[in-house]
Structure formats: C-alpha cells, structure tokens
Write a protein that holds these residues in place. Sequence first.
Motif, PDB file in Angstrom:
ATOM      1  N   ASP A   1      -1.914   4.151 -16.432  1.00 23.55           N
ATOM      2  CA  ASP A   1      -1.880   4.160 -15.000  1.00 23.55           C
ATOM      3  C   ASP A   1      -2.696   5.319 -14.716  1.00 23.55           C
TER       4      ASP A   1
ATOM      5  N   LEU B   1      -3.047   7.909 -11.087  1.00 21.04           N
ATOM      6  CA  LEU B   1      -2.856   8.383  -9.816  1.00 21.04           C
ATOM      7  C   LEU B   1      -4.118   8.915  -9.189  1.00 21.04           C
TER       8      LEU B   1
ATOM      9  N   SER C   1      -5.951  10.777  -5.530  1.00 19.94           N
ATOM     10  CA  SER C   1      -5.899  11.495  -4.431  1.00 19.94           C
ATOM     11  C   SER C   1      -7.136  11.889  -3.803  1.00 19.94           C
TER      12      SER C   1
ATOM     13  N   TYR D   1      -3.180   3.247  -6.403  1.00 19.76           N
ATOM     14  CA  TYR D   1      -3.300   3.826  -7.853  1.00 19.76           C
ATOM     15  C   TYR D   1      -3.766   2.731  -8.662  1.00 19.76           C
TER      16      TYR D   1
ATOM     17  N   ASP E   1      -3.410   0.561 -12.123  1.00 19.38           N
ATOM     18  CA  ASP E   1      -2.543   0.040 -12.661  1.00 19.38           C
ATOM     19  C   ASP E   1      -2.765  -0.617 -13.983  1.00 19.38           C
TER      20      ASP E   1
ATOM     21  N   ALA F   1      -1.640   8.795 -16.098  1.00 22.69           N
ATOM     22  CA  ALA F   1       0.104   8.566 -15.723  1.00 22.69           C
ATOM     23  C   ALA F   1       0.301   7.751 -16.694  1.00 22.69           C
TER      24      ALA F   1
ATOM     25  N   GLN G   1       4.126   2.141 -10.334  1.00 21.19           N
ATOM     26  CA  GLN G   1       3.379   3.209 -10.513  1.00 21.19           C
ATOM     27  C   GLN G   1       3.932   4.341 -11.670  1.00 21.19           C
TER      28      GLN G   1
ATOM     29  N   ALA H   1       3.014  11.049 -13.903  1.00 25.00           N
ATOM     30  CA  ALA H   1       1.956  11.889 -14.475  1.00 25.00           C
ATOM     31  C   ALA H   1       2.395  12.150 -15.969  1.00 25.00           C
TER      32      ALA H   1
END
Length: 368
Positions: free
Chosen positions: A107, A109, A111, A157, A159, A193, A201, A204
């Motif tokens: 995964d 993340l 931002s 996010y 996946d 992640a 999710q 990290a």
Amino acid sequence: MIGNRVRLLLLSGTAAMATFSGAAHAQTAAQSTVAGTQINNQASVTYTVNGGSTQSATSNTASFVVDRKVNFTVINDQANASTKVNLGQTGAITSFKVTNTTNGIQDFLLSPTQGTILPQLLGLVTGTDDFDLSNLKVYVDKNGNGVYDPGTDVATYIDELAPDQSVEVFIVGDVPTTAGISLANVALQVTVAAGGATGTQGAALVDTSLSLGNADMTTDVIFVDNDNDALGPDIARNGQGWAYASYEIGARNVAMSVTKTALVVSDGYNPLTPKALPGAIVQYCLLANNGTLTAAANGVVLTDTIPANTTYIAGSVLVGLPGGTCTLAGAPQDDATVYNSTTNKLTVPVGTLTGGASTAVSFRVTIK
C-alpha cells in the motif's frame, strides 16, 4: 592399515557453486524473490569405513526468509510541469505516477501539499507561487484509464500495488477568482505502507535498523529508495517520495459579448403589429454570451441607461435564459437593487457565465 574415505556433498536450492563479485545482478522487482519467502537448505555427507558399504548422514535444515527490499518511484506524469487553469475553475487536476519496485505487494499513503518555496529551489517550476487552491484532495485512478473520473476515482490511498506495477494519482483542487494571481505549486508525498489486506489501508512501514544482525526467520524491512528531489524534503532510504507540479493561470479573459434588441410589444391600437407610437411599450433585451468554452466569466454585470424620450416601467426587469421574446422563466428583479432613478440607469448582476453559456436580461420602457 585402515583407510577412511570421506566424501562431502552439498545440496542447495540454487547452485552447488557460487562466484562472488562486488556487484549484484540487476533484477526487476517482479524477478526478485517475494519478501517473506522461506528458503531451506540441507547438507549431507557420505563415507565408508574399512572398505565397507557407503554410509551417510544428513545435516539439520538451515532456513531463512527473504527480507523486504523497499523501493518505489513517484513522478510528475504530465506533458508539462504546469497545468493551465482559469480563474474560478473547480476540480483542476495535476497527474502523478507511482511505481512499486519493492519485492512485495504494497500500500502507499498519499498526502497533497502546496507551498511557495521548494519547487523553485529545485528548479522544477518557473514563476512565483502567489495563490493556494481550495478544497485540495488526492485520488487514485481506479479503472486505469489515466483520467480523473469524479465519483469513480474516490480512493485516497494506493491499495495492494503489485511489484513493478504503476498507478496514476491525481491532485484535485479549486482555483480562486482573485484577479492578478498566476501560479500555485503543489507536491505529492508518497509513503510506503504495509500491504496484504485488500480494501484496508496499511500502516506506514518502519525500516529495520541496520545495526541489528539478520533475523533468519523474520522479514526485515530495508529501505533502498533514493532521494528523488535533491534539496527537498525527501532523503535517501526513508520510505518516502515526493513529486511536484504547478497550476498556472491560462485564460485571463474570455470572448464575452452582449447584444441588445428592441421590440414594440403594444401601442394601444394595433394588437398584431404594434408601432413605435408615443405611449407604446418597448421591451429591450440584453443577451450576454461567454464565447470561451474553457473558461468561466465570474461576477457578470449588465448595465444600461434608459434612453432619452422613454420612461422606465417600474418592476419590468427580468433575468433568465435566452428564449421566446427574450427570457425563459425570467426572474423579476427588485427595482431598489437594479434601478437608479437619479441616473436613470440599470445595473443587473447575473453571476457566473460558464464556458459557452448565455443569459438574458429584459426591461420595458414607455415612449414619451
């Protein structure tokens, strides 16, 4: 005389002999052994004693699991670093691409941020950042078409991205209507992640300290990602990546036009073909059109002065879509808001005209 002959036979899952060099063979993530894979190995020995039959013994099994070699890339995935936008544009998009080069499913993340300094320092964009977008969001391309589809691309996010696979990521925001603004810089921060649970999710990843010895039956996490922005916030082997883009105001004007027509609607004598006689009522129609399809015109206001030799008919201002003799379903306007009896002038706000849109304003006068 007793003679002993001992013969050792080493067995492995790959090769009986290995040649060592200072460089490792290049492999793609998909070619690398998946993190967590257990590798087992046994050795055996055969021998004879005093010419007797061959005997053997088997060693214990030496086992270890393959560690997670964490790496990925994030890049601006547009033809140009800047996205051309218009004042007041909503849902303006910049595109990025994230590629997983880890030897495992991950995964990621996401931002989105915006700021004034970093992209200039890095030479990634030109111009001076002088505005921020509102409603800044980040979304992942769900259907793989490389185009942001509102209502479809809703994940925030990444996946379960497989090794050597890429996915498009979009930063979406609204451009303010402030006059004179020109450039906004945005950045996408990507953090690797944990994968392994579809639709959930992952947290990290935290890398394993290199000061620790290898734990044979534990999947260590080793960051090998590069510093991808030199002077920026990213550093080597931190499990993060940054990419940058900018929004640049393109259209600063639109092809706005206004057309005015006059229609005698009644004269008191001729109901079918009224004439412009003293005492007749005339309807004026103001048709405003935004001829630029890609940009909206905001704060549109139509003004007109009541012509000489006519008298404004109170409460006759209507605003609506063009049609019929002027407006369709015209909304009446308050004279106190739109009519100045001192200057004999009409000032009618009609708001925003999106690209290609039109609006109509009508009012009536009596011929003196």
